[in-house]
Design an enzyme around this catalytic site. Structure first.
Site, PDB file in Angstrom:
ATOM      1  N   GLY A  58      34.951 -34.115 105.749  1.00 41.90           N
ATOM      2  CA  GLY A  58      33.663 -33.917 106.391  1.00 41.90           C
ATOM      3  C   GLY A  58      32.807 -32.979 105.564  1.00 41.90           C
ATOM      4  CB  CYS A  59      29.143 -32.509 105.279  1.00 42.09           C
ATOM      5  SG  CYS A  59      28.649 -32.450 107.005  1.00 42.09           S
ATOM      6  CE1 TYR A  60      27.088 -28.071 108.657  1.00 42.64           C
ATOM      7  CE2 TYR A  60      27.843 -29.579 110.358  1.00 42.64           C
ATOM      8  CZ  TYR A  60      26.817 -28.878 109.752  1.00 42.64           C
ATOM      9  OH  TYR A  60      25.538 -28.973 110.228  1.00 42.64           O
ATOM     10  CB  THR A 105      33.441 -30.112 101.847  1.00 36.04           C
ATOM     11  OG1 THR A 105      33.783 -31.483 102.101  1.00 36.04           O
ATOM     12  CG2 THR A 105      33.459 -29.868 100.347  1.00 36.04           C
ATOM     13  CG  PHE A 146      28.509 -28.079  99.918  1.00 38.15           C
ATOM     14  CD1 PHE A 146      28.761 -29.261 100.605  1.00 38.15           C
ATOM     15  CD2 PHE A 146      28.850 -26.877 100.532  1.00 38.15           C
ATOM     16  CE1 PHE A 146      29.328 -29.239 101.864  1.00 38.15           C
ATOM     17  CE2 PHE A 146      29.425 -26.847 101.790  1.00 38.15           C
ATOM     18  CZ  PHE A 146      29.666 -28.032 102.457  1.00 38.15           C
TER      19      PHE A 146
END
Length: 307
Positions: free
Chosen positions: A116-118, A120, A285
């Site tokens: 997942g984005c968060y 990461t 990011f």
């Protein structure tokens, strides 16, 4: 021998579109997508996924599970960009920098689940420190993160770029029920003993993430301070191409969530105030880069080395 065939299932969403764009012009692989008239044709989708070498699923969780269930060709390999399999024991977690041997595991895996984005950012900061014993697995963690509105997918883009965008809020904290889907993923892959508190938010910018994790040095093992945590992260990512640990006291006065946009790179920082015993870890990011599409292409490239 023909180039490997990569099928992007769900290429019309934000993640799928970015993956398609990142693969544009590549001559070492062939990209296949379905026409709009075929996307709901279960027979055609089954043919496509069973006829490819690697499938990249950019679908809602339920649809991703259905797509995997339709695979009967044992040679088909999968990268799932949804959250359907991120804590599944039979899937390889697609964060190559997470551990020294993780890239090798991804390269040979049949089933890879994109982070997942968060998570990461959170796992990138926490896992090396927990494994080194510098942060107790039982530390009462609170994770705060702000993402660009594209993190909501097509709905977020429409809300901020569509006809009613004038009414879109400049900032909104969400997940107030504290039941967001990401904490189990963070807990498992960061090696935490308990579920962290996670407070996400969206800002009125298209893409980019700032994620922060605060610490009180009094709750860390004796002698552990900001410099200790920074040294651990710097050593862990010393050979990393895409994760960069910024120097302590580098003069940064604020964190810009958009500074890494368009890349597959992530910046990690450790800030500390020795007088107050406070430490802040941060990650910056692109939620559509290292947080989604860029990570998927990075994993694809690793898998292609063993195709």
């Amino acid at each position: 021998m023909s180039a490997p065939l990569v099928f992007i299932d769900g290429d019309q969403g934000t993640t799928g579109l970015q993956i398609h764009e990142r693969l544009r012009g590549r001559t070492d692989l062939r990209v296949m997508t379905l026409a709009a008239t075929e996307r709901k044709d279960l027979r055609r989708r089954a043919e496509a996924i069973n006829g490819c070498d690697i499938a990249i699923l950019c679908l809602p969780d339920a649809a991703a599970r259905d797509a995997v269930g339709a695979i009967v060709n044992p040679a088909v390999r999968v990268i799932d960009a949804s959250s359907a399999h991120r804590t599944h024991a039979d899937w390889t977690y697609g964060f190559p920098e997470m551990a020294p041997d993780q890239a090798a595991h991804i390269a040979t895996a049949q089933r890879v689940t994109n982070p997942g984005c968060y998570p990461t950012g959170a796992i990138g900061l926490l896992r090396p420190l927990v494994q080194a014993g510098l942060v107790p697995a039982s530390y009462p963690l609170s994770i705060h993160a702000v993402s660009g509105y594209s993190g909501r997918g097509r709905a977020g883009v429409e809300a901020y770029e569509g006809g009613d965008a004038v009414g879109a809020p400049p900032f909104q904290v969400y997940g107030l029920a504290l039941a967001h889907k990401h904490p189990p993923e963070i807990q498992q892959h960061a090696g935490l003993a308990q579920r962290p508190i996670f407070v996400p938010a969206y800002g009125a910018f298209r893409q980019g993430i700032v994620l922060t994790v605060p610490f009180d040095a009094r709750l860390l093992p004796h002698g552990v301070d900001g410099a200790t945590l920074h040294a651990c992260l710097a050593q862990h990512y010393a050979e990393s191409r895409h994760v960069h640990v910024m120097p302590m006291n580098d003069g940064a006065e604020y964190l810009d969530p958009q500074v890494m946009n368009g890349t597959n790179d992530m910046q990690l920082r450790v800030s500390a105030n020795a007088e107050h015993g406070h430490i802040l870890l941060s990650a910056v990011f692109d939620n559509l880069g290292k947080g989604a599409s860029g990570a998927a292409v990075q994993n694809l490239d690793l898998m292609l080395t063993r195709q």
